[in-house]
Write a protein that holds these residues in place. Structure first.
Motif: not given
Length: 158
Positions: A95-124
């Motif tokens: 829940x803490x992570x969800x609250x944190x993610x909701x506080x990020x911008x849409x683009x920042x949240x997308x970058x964070x999730x793609x990199x750390x949740x889905x494991x995409x490379x920075x280039x991807x």
């Protein structure tokens, strides 16, 4: 006082056993507990519980290496306390992570999730979002820093 004499105090149920133990080994036991827990109050509680365990165990136990025996008790109590504290905080972590993610911008949240949740490379991530890798790297750096600060503010050591 020698260890053998301290153990005899326990055997005789003489209450001086506790202060004698604390005087000789208290600093060492506090060090063990502190190194695991990093909390003065929790360390103090584990050391006091060590004295209680020693009181309850002697007799019938007659430890040969009293210092090591006490250290093992403190270490085990401290590890149990650490696990307990960690388990309490683990439940609210999602829940803490969800609250944190909701506080990020849409683009920042997308970058964070793609990199750390889905494991995409920075280039991807950069390719998928149509931006440069430098922008992704700096956004992720700022997000990790903000997440660390947020979790520490919520009482979770990182």
């Amino acid at each position: 006082m020698e260890d053998g004499r301290i153990i005899e105090l326990y055997w005789d149920r003489d209450q001086r056993a506790i202060p004698e133990t604390a005087g000789k080994y208290g600093r060492m036991l506090h060090g063990i507990a502190w190194n695991l827990l990093r909390s003065r109050e929790d360390a103090e509680e584990c050391v006091n519980d060590t004295y209680l365990r020693a009181w309850e165990a002697i007799p019938p136990a007659r430890p040969g290496a009293f210092r090591i025996w006490l250290g093992q008790i403190t270490r085990n109590l401290s590890l149990d306390r650490w696990k307990s504290l960690r388990a309490e905080k683990r439940g609210g972590g999602a829940e803490l992570l969800n609250v944190f993610l909701r506080g990020l911008s849409r683009e920042g949240r997308a970058m964070f999730l793609r990199r750390y949740w889905y494991g995409e490379s920075v280039a991807e991530v950069a390719l998928a979002l149509g931006c440069g890798e430098g922008k992704v790297k700096s956004s992720l750096f700022r997000s990790r820093k903000a997440l660390r600060e947020y979790l520490e503010k919520e009482g979770i050591a990182v």
